[in-house]
Design a protein around this motif. Structure first.
Motif, mmCIF file in Angstrom:
data_model
loop_
_atom_site.group_PDB
_atom_site.id
_atom_site.type_symbol
_atom_site.label_atom_id
_atom_site.label_comp_id
_atom_site.label_asym_id
_atom_site.label_seq_id
_atom_site.Cartn_x
_atom_site.Cartn_y
_atom_site.Cartn_z
ATOM 1 N N LEU A 5 10.525 8.520 -3.165
ATOM 2 C CA LEU A 5 11.928 8.389 -3.554
ATOM 3 C C LEU A 5 12.588 7.203 -2.859
ATOM 4 N N ILE A 6 12.222 6.973 -1.602
ATOM 5 C CA ILE A 6 12.777 5.825 -0.888
ATOM 6 C C ILE A 6 12.284 4.532 -1.523
ATOM 7 N N ASN A 7 11.012 4.487 -1.913
ATOM 8 C CA ASN A 7 10.507 3.276 -2.553
ATOM 9 C C ASN A 7 11.113 3.075 -3.934
ATOM 10 N N GLU A 8 11.426 4.153 -4.629
ATOM 11 C CA GLU A 8 12.132 4.019 -5.917
ATOM 12 C C GLU A 8 13.506 3.406 -5.672
ATOM 13 N N ALA A 9 14.193 3.872 -4.630
ATOM 14 C CA ALA A 9 15.496 3.296 -4.279
ATOM 15 C C ALA A 9 15.343 1.825 -3.904
ATOM 16 N N ARG A 10 14.282 1.487 -3.181
ATOM 17 C CA ARG A 10 14.040 0.086 -2.818
ATOM 18 C C ARG A 10 13.821 -0.763 -4.067
ATOM 19 N N SER A 11 13.054 -0.244 -5.009
ATOM 20 C CA SER A 11 12.812 -0.987 -6.251
ATOM 21 C C SER A 11 14.125 -1.266 -6.984
ATOM 22 N N ASP A 39 0.579 -0.575 -1.813
ATOM 23 C CA ASP A 39 0.031 -0.324 -3.147
ATOM 24 C C ASP A 39 1.061 0.263 -4.107
ATOM 25 N N ASP A 40 2.339 0.199 -3.766
ATOM 26 C CA ASP A 40 3.383 0.721 -4.653
ATOM 27 C C ASP A 40 3.519 -0.224 -5.845
ATOM 28 N N THR A 41 3.209 0.273 -7.029
ATOM 29 C CA THR A 41 3.152 -0.597 -8.208
ATOM 30 C C THR A 41 4.517 -1.156 -8.597
ATOM 31 N N GLU A 42 5.584 -0.386 -8.411
ATOM 32 C CA GLU A 42 6.919 -0.903 -8.741
ATOM 33 C C GLU A 42 7.298 -2.050 -7.806
ATOM 34 N N LEU A 43 6.978 -1.903 -6.531
ATOM 35 C CA LEU A 43 7.277 -2.973 -5.579
ATOM 36 C C LEU A 43 6.413 -4.204 -5.844
ATOM 37 N N LEU A 44 5.154 -4.004 -6.209
ATOM 38 C CA LEU A 44 4.291 -5.141 -6.535
ATOM 39 C C LEU A 44 4.805 -5.885 -7.763
ATOM 40 N N LEU A 45 5.274 -5.132 -8.744
ATOM 41 C CA LEU A 45 5.838 -5.760 -9.935
ATOM 42 C C LEU A 45 7.100 -6.543 -9.568
ATOM 43 N N ALA A 46 7.949 -5.961 -8.734
ATOM 44 C CA ALA A 46 9.156 -6.660 -8.282
ATOM 45 C C ALA A 46 8.780 -7.935 -7.522
ATOM 46 N N ALA A 47 7.743 -7.858 -6.691
ATOM 47 C CA ALA A 47 7.293 -9.037 -5.947
ATOM 48 C C ALA A 47 6.789 -10.116 -6.904
ATOM 49 N N ALA A 48 6.007 -9.719 -7.887
ATOM 50 C CA ALA A 48 5.484 -10.688 -8.854
ATOM 51 C C ALA A 48 6.623 -11.359 -9.612
#
Length: 167
Positions: A5-11, A39-48
């Protein structure tokens, strides 16, 4: 500790920071998130996305490649990988990467179009046509009755139509 949930908020925060033009804030949020969950896919997509936007093509390729190692059929990951590799002159390497991840069993139109576009950019127009024929379900001969498809935005002349023949 990792908390989805925290990583979703970060995304979501990264998306807002990005849209406000606060790129350094977005970078900071990404660094923190990826340090906790590399390995969080949403964060990797945001980084890309972020790296592509600021023309850091090598980093965009690295983030998209990592994303695709976790989600091989991510259409946006494939698209970012294609755009970044084309702009950085790494088309051949990206073609090899995509083919190694998704050999002859491409299942979505996005995958076929992205791969064929890279192959066309690399100069093998007949092979690109062959892949597009397979994607369109056409075997051999002329592509009678195939509707024009939009080219992905990574091509020069984005929005052009792929020429086809109507009956």
């Amino acid at each position: 500790a990792f908390n989805p949930l925290i990583n979703e908020a970060r995304s979501q925060l990264i998306a807002v920071q990005f849209s406000l033009g606060r790129l350094e804030d977005a970078r900071g949020t990404l660094r923190v998130g990826l340090a906790v969950a590399p390995d969080d896919t949403e964060l990797l997509l945001a980084a890309a996305r972020l790296h592509l936007f600021v023309r850091e093509y090598g980093q965009a390729i690295a983030a998209a490649s990592h994303l695709l190692s976790l989600q091989p059929r991510s259409p946006e990951g494939l698209q970012i990988l294609a755009v970044a590799s084309e702009r950085s002159g790494q088309v051949k390497k990206t073609i090899e990467f995509i083919q190694s991840r998704i050999p002859e069993n491409l299942t979505t139109t996005d995958e076929w179009i992205i791969l064929s576009g890279l192959i066309e950019t690399d100069g093998d127009v007949s092979r690109a046509e062959s892949l597009l024929r397979r994607a369109a379900g056409v075997s051999g001969g002329r592509a009678n009755g195939v509707r024009p498809a939009r080219r992905p935005p990574h091509w020069n002349g984005a929005g052009d139509r792929i020429p086809t023949r109507d009956p």
